[in-house]
Design a protein around this motif. Structure first.
Motif, PDB file in Angstrom:
ATOM      1  N   GLU A   1       0.825  -1.203   0.000  1.00  0.00           N
ATOM      2  CA  GLU A   1       0.000   0.000   0.000  1.00  0.00           C
ATOM      3  C   GLU A   1       0.862   1.256   0.000  1.00  0.00           C
ATOM      4  OE1 GLU A   1      -3.720   0.013   2.376  1.00  0.00           O
ATOM      5  OE2 GLU A   1      -2.938  -1.861   3.218  1.00  0.00           O
ATOM      6  N   GLY A   2       0.261   2.320  -0.521  1.00  0.00           N
ATOM      7  CA  GLY A   2       0.976   3.579  -0.594  1.00  0.00           C
ATOM      8  C   GLY A   2       1.456   3.860  -2.007  1.00  0.00           C
ATOM      9  N   THR A   3       2.335   4.831  -2.120  1.00  0.00           N
ATOM     10  CA  THR A   3       2.856   5.238  -3.425  1.00  0.00           C
ATOM     11  C   THR A   3       4.246   4.652  -3.661  1.00  0.00           C
ATOM     12  OG1 THR A   3       1.604   7.302  -3.325  1.00  0.00           O
ATOM     13  CG2 THR A   3       3.440   7.206  -4.890  1.00  0.00           C
ATOM     14  N   LEU A   4       4.399   3.977  -4.768  1.00  0.00           N
ATOM     15  CA  LEU A   4       5.690   3.394  -5.148  1.00  0.00           C
ATOM     16  C   LEU A   4       6.137   3.999  -6.480  1.00  0.00           C
ATOM     17  CD1 LEU A   4       5.081  -0.427  -4.412  1.00  0.00           C
ATOM     18  CD2 LEU A   4       6.069   1.292  -2.891  1.00  0.00           C
ATOM     19  N   THR A   5       7.379   4.393  -6.527  1.00  0.00           N
ATOM     20  CA  THR A   5       7.942   4.939  -7.769  1.00  0.00           C
ATOM     21  C   THR A   5       9.013   3.992  -8.286  1.00  0.00           C
ATOM     22  OG1 THR A   5       7.535   7.205  -7.037  1.00  0.00           O
ATOM     23  CG2 THR A   5       9.117   6.896  -8.828  1.00  0.00           C
ATOM     24  N   GLY A   6       8.797   3.522  -9.507  1.00  0.00           N
ATOM     25  CA  GLY A   6       9.729   2.562 -10.100  1.00  0.00           C
ATOM     26  C   GLY A   6      10.078   2.918 -11.536  1.00  0.00           C
ATOM     27  N   GLN A   7      10.438   1.886 -12.297  1.00  0.00           N
ATOM     28  CA  GLN A   7      10.876   2.106 -13.675  1.00  0.00           C
ATOM     29  C   GLN A   7      10.644   0.861 -14.517  1.00  0.00           C
ATOM     30  OE1 GLN A   7      14.609   4.313 -14.353  1.00  0.00           O
ATOM     31  NE2 GLN A   7      15.264   2.635 -15.712  1.00  0.00           N
ATOM     32  N   TRP A   8      10.352   1.069 -15.800  1.00  0.00           N
ATOM     33  CA  TRP A   8      10.264  -0.027 -16.751  1.00  0.00           C
ATOM     34  C   TRP A   8      11.404   0.121 -17.774  1.00  0.00           C
ATOM     35  CZ3 TRP A   8       9.722   1.336 -21.829  1.00  0.00           C
ATOM     36  CH2 TRP A   8       9.200   2.607 -22.110  1.00  0.00           C
ATOM     37  N   ASN A   9      11.874  -0.990 -18.276  1.00  0.00           N
ATOM     38  CA  ASN A   9      12.969  -1.015 -19.253  1.00  0.00           C
ATOM     39  C   ASN A   9      12.629  -1.989 -20.366  1.00  0.00           C
ATOM     40  OD1 ASN A   9      15.278   0.554 -17.761  1.00  0.00           O
ATOM     41  ND2 ASN A   9      14.513  -0.925 -16.256  1.00  0.00           N
ATOM     42  N   ASN A  10      12.589  -1.485 -21.608  1.00  0.00           N
ATOM     43  CA  ASN A  10      12.374  -2.343 -22.777  1.00  0.00           C
ATOM     44  C   ASN A  10      13.753  -2.778 -23.280  1.00  0.00           C
ATOM     45  OD1 ASN A  10      11.993  -3.333 -25.457  1.00  0.00           O
ATOM     46  ND2 ASN A  10      10.005  -2.279 -25.536  1.00  0.00           N
ATOM     47  N   THR A  11      14.102  -4.016 -22.935  1.00  0.00           N
ATOM     48  CA  THR A  11      15.442  -4.486 -23.299  1.00  0.00           C
ATOM     49  C   THR A  11      15.572  -4.775 -24.793  1.00  0.00           C
ATOM     50  OG1 THR A  11      14.784  -6.741 -22.703  1.00  0.00           O
ATOM     51  CG2 THR A  11      15.862  -5.432 -21.010  1.00  0.00           C
ATOM     52  N   THR A  12      14.461  -4.979 -25.475  1.00  0.00           N
ATOM     53  CA  THR A  12      14.511  -5.248 -26.917  1.00  0.00           C
ATOM     54  C   THR A  12      14.876  -3.989 -27.691  1.00  0.00           C
ATOM     55  OG1 THR A  12      12.876  -7.032 -26.739  1.00  0.00           O
ATOM     56  CG2 THR A  12      13.182  -6.017 -28.910  1.00  0.00           C
ATOM     57  N   PHE A  13      14.254  -2.856 -27.319  1.00  0.00           N
ATOM     58  CA  PHE A  13      14.478  -1.613 -28.051  1.00  0.00           C
ATOM     59  C   PHE A  13      15.339  -0.609 -27.273  1.00  0.00           C
ATOM     60  CE2 PHE A  13      10.442  -3.309 -29.714  1.00  0.00           C
ATOM     61  CZ  PHE A  13      10.774  -3.408 -31.057  1.00  0.00           C
ATOM     62  N   GLY A  14      15.693  -0.942 -26.024  1.00  0.00           N
ATOM     63  CA  GLY A  14      16.556  -0.061 -25.242  1.00  0.00           C
ATOM     64  C   GLY A  14      15.874   1.193 -24.732  1.00  0.00           C
ATOM     65  N   SER A  15      14.576   1.174 -24.614  1.00  0.00           N
ATOM     66  CA  SER A  15      13.842   2.347 -24.090  1.00  0.00           C
ATOM     67  C   SER A  15      13.463   2.106 -22.633  1.00  0.00           C
ATOM     68  CB  SER A  15      12.611   2.618 -24.935  1.00  0.00           C
ATOM     69  OG  SER A  15      11.750   1.488 -24.946  1.00  0.00           O
ATOM     70  N   SER A  16      13.161   3.185 -21.950  1.00  0.00           N
ATOM     71  CA  SER A  16      12.782   3.060 -20.535  1.00  0.00           C
ATOM     72  C   SER A  16      11.920   4.259 -20.127  1.00  0.00           C
ATOM     73  CB  SER A  16      14.017   2.964 -19.635  1.00  0.00           C
ATOM     74  OG  SER A  16      14.767   4.166 -19.703  1.00  0.00           O
ATOM     75  N   GLY A  17      11.357   4.196 -18.936  1.00  0.00           N
ATOM     76  CA  GLY A  17      10.530   5.296 -18.446  1.00  0.00           C
ATOM     77  C   GLY A  17      10.192   5.099 -16.969  1.00  0.00           C
ATOM     78  N   LYS A  18       9.801   6.181 -16.346  1.00  0.00           N
ATOM     79  CA  LYS A  18       9.406   6.121 -14.922  1.00  0.00           C
ATOM     80  C   LYS A  18       7.976   5.580 -14.824  1.00  0.00           C
ATOM     81  CE  LYS A  18       8.280   9.898 -12.713  1.00  0.00           C
ATOM     82  NZ  LYS A  18       8.368  11.203 -11.995  1.00  0.00           N
ATOM     83  N   ALA A  19       7.751   4.833 -13.759  1.00  0.00           N
ATOM     84  CA  ALA A  19       6.411   4.297 -13.482  1.00  0.00           C
ATOM     85  C   ALA A  19       6.067   4.561 -12.025  1.00  0.00           C
ATOM     86  CB  ALA A  19       6.368   2.801 -13.784  1.00  0.00           C
ATOM     87  N   VAL A  20       4.853   5.026 -11.788  1.00  0.00           N
ATOM     88  CA  VAL A  20       4.398   5.324 -10.416  1.00  0.00           C
ATOM     89  C   VAL A  20       3.097   4.557 -10.162  1.00  0.00           C
ATOM     90  CG1 VAL A  20       3.689   7.088  -8.780  1.00  0.00           C
ATOM     91  CG2 VAL A  20       5.441   7.609 -10.502  1.00  0.00           C
TER      92      VAL A  20
ATOM     93  N   LEU B   1       1.946   5.919 -16.121  1.00  0.00           N
ATOM     94  CA  LEU B   1       2.926   5.414 -17.094  1.00  0.00           C
ATOM     95  C   LEU B   1       3.121   6.423 -18.224  1.00  0.00           C
ATOM     96  CD1 LEU B   1       1.617   1.717 -17.348  1.00  0.00           C
ATOM     97  CD2 LEU B   1       3.497   2.574 -15.925  1.00  0.00           C
ATOM     98  N   THR B   2       2.993   7.681 -17.864  1.00  0.00           N
ATOM     99  CA  THR B   2       3.051   8.738 -18.895  1.00  0.00           C
ATOM    100  C   THR B   2       4.476   9.071 -19.332  1.00  0.00           C
ATOM    101  OG1 THR B   2       3.040  10.443 -17.158  1.00  0.00           O
ATOM    102  CG2 THR B   2       0.909   9.775 -18.054  1.00  0.00           C
ATOM    103  N   ASP B   3       5.462   8.523 -18.629  1.00  0.00           N
ATOM    104  CA  ASP B   3       6.853   8.805 -18.996  1.00  0.00           C
ATOM    105  C   ASP B   3       7.357   7.707 -19.941  1.00  0.00           C
ATOM    106  OD1 ASP B   3       9.365  10.116 -18.905  1.00  0.00           O
ATOM    107  OD2 ASP B   3      10.071   8.650 -17.425  1.00  0.00           O
ATOM    108  N   GLY B   4       7.721   8.090 -21.147  1.00  0.00           N
ATOM    109  CA  GLY B   4       8.236   7.106 -22.113  1.00  0.00           C
ATOM    110  C   GLY B   4       7.154   6.594 -23.035  1.00  0.00           C
ATOM    111  N   ASN B   5       7.590   5.809 -24.043  1.00  0.00           N
ATOM    112  CA  ASN B   5       6.687   5.275 -25.064  1.00  0.00           C
ATOM    113  C   ASN B   5       6.216   3.865 -24.701  1.00  0.00           C
ATOM    114  OD1 ASN B   5       6.846   7.576 -26.721  1.00  0.00           O
ATOM    115  ND2 ASN B   5       8.782   6.864 -27.605  1.00  0.00           N
ATOM    116  N   VAL B   6       5.338   3.794 -23.737  1.00  0.00           N
ATOM    117  CA  VAL B   6       4.763   2.499 -23.371  1.00  0.00           C
ATOM    118  C   VAL B   6       3.924   1.990 -24.536  1.00  0.00           C
ATOM    119  CG1 VAL B   6       3.240   1.293 -21.769  1.00  0.00           C
ATOM    120  CG2 VAL B   6       4.772   3.084 -20.925  1.00  0.00           C
TER     121      VAL B   6
END
Length: 218
Positions: free
Chosen positions: A88-107, A123-128
């Motif tokens: 519970e609560g707010t967690l701030t993490g990250q996703w990484n697309n290892t195929t295309f080398g892209s990434s972004g912040k996830a909350v 998931l507004t950060d990056g090209n999900v």
């Protein structure tokens, strides 16, 4: 002064008469004779004393007190609220697309109300999914149904079947509203310090893209 002499016979008569009067007037209490003549008698009045029988009042009957049955108060059944299967609560993490080398912040923001697990994702950060997600969105999940899988609709990821059981999270996405993407899957593990896992994006043609995600806890 001259002395008048009364003849002896007359004197004796007077004496006898005087004695008789005195005897009559001072006669004993048992005599029924009174002066006035030999034949005069006073009738004896006998007063009969009537003894009334004592009146015995009937005893007053006292009604036995009415004892009300004790009211039994049933203690309300206390139901322990279900435990959240996600941190519970707010967690701030990250996703990484290892195929295309892209990434972004996830909350993620997680809360529990009764049996409902509410999850909001930013998931507004990056090209999900190759084109990005324009806004934050959320889902409400019944905790009691998550162990067997619960299906929910989302505006940016399509239809999601979410299963959370024994510290493991599985997500299967279908009907993704992105041209060329047929669906995706994600599998994560929850520990005391980290929610992490891998995902795979399936395209209509060609090989899938793979990546990782992680959300530090605490």
């Amino acid at each position: 002064m001259s002395i008048i002499r009364i003849p002896a016979r007359r004197s004796l008569g007077i004496l006898i008469a005087a004695v008789s009067l005195i005897a009559v007037s001072c006669g004993d209490s048992g005599s029924t004779e009174v002066s006035g003549g030999a034949n005069s008698t006073v009738p004896v009045t006998t007063v009969t004393t009537t003894s009334a029988a004592p009146t015995t009042a009937a005893p007053t009957s006292t009604a036995a007190p009415t004892t009300a049955a004790p009211t039994t108060t049933v203690a309300p059944k206390v139901t322990n609220p279900p435990k959240s299967p996600l941190p519970e609560g707010t967690l701030t993490g990250q996703w990484n697309n290892t195929t295309f080398g892209s990434s972004g912040k996830a909350v993620s923001e997680v809360g529990v109300t009764g049996d409902t697990l509410s999850v909001f994702l930013d998931l507004t950060d990056g090209n999900v999914l190759g084109q990005g997600i324009s806004d934050i969105f959320g889902v409400d999940l019944p905790i009691s149904e998550l162990a067997s899988g619960y299906t929910v609709e989302t505006p940016f990821l399509g239809t999601l079947k979410i299963t959370i059981k024994d510290g493991k999270v599985d997500v299967v996405g279908t009907g993704t509203p992105v041209t060329g993407i047929s669906g995706f899957t994600a599998t994560g593990t929850i520990t005391d310090t980290l929610l992490s896992g891998t995902y795979e994006v399936q395209f209509d043609t060609g090989d899938p893209a793979v990546g990782t995600f992680e959300f530090p806890i605490g």
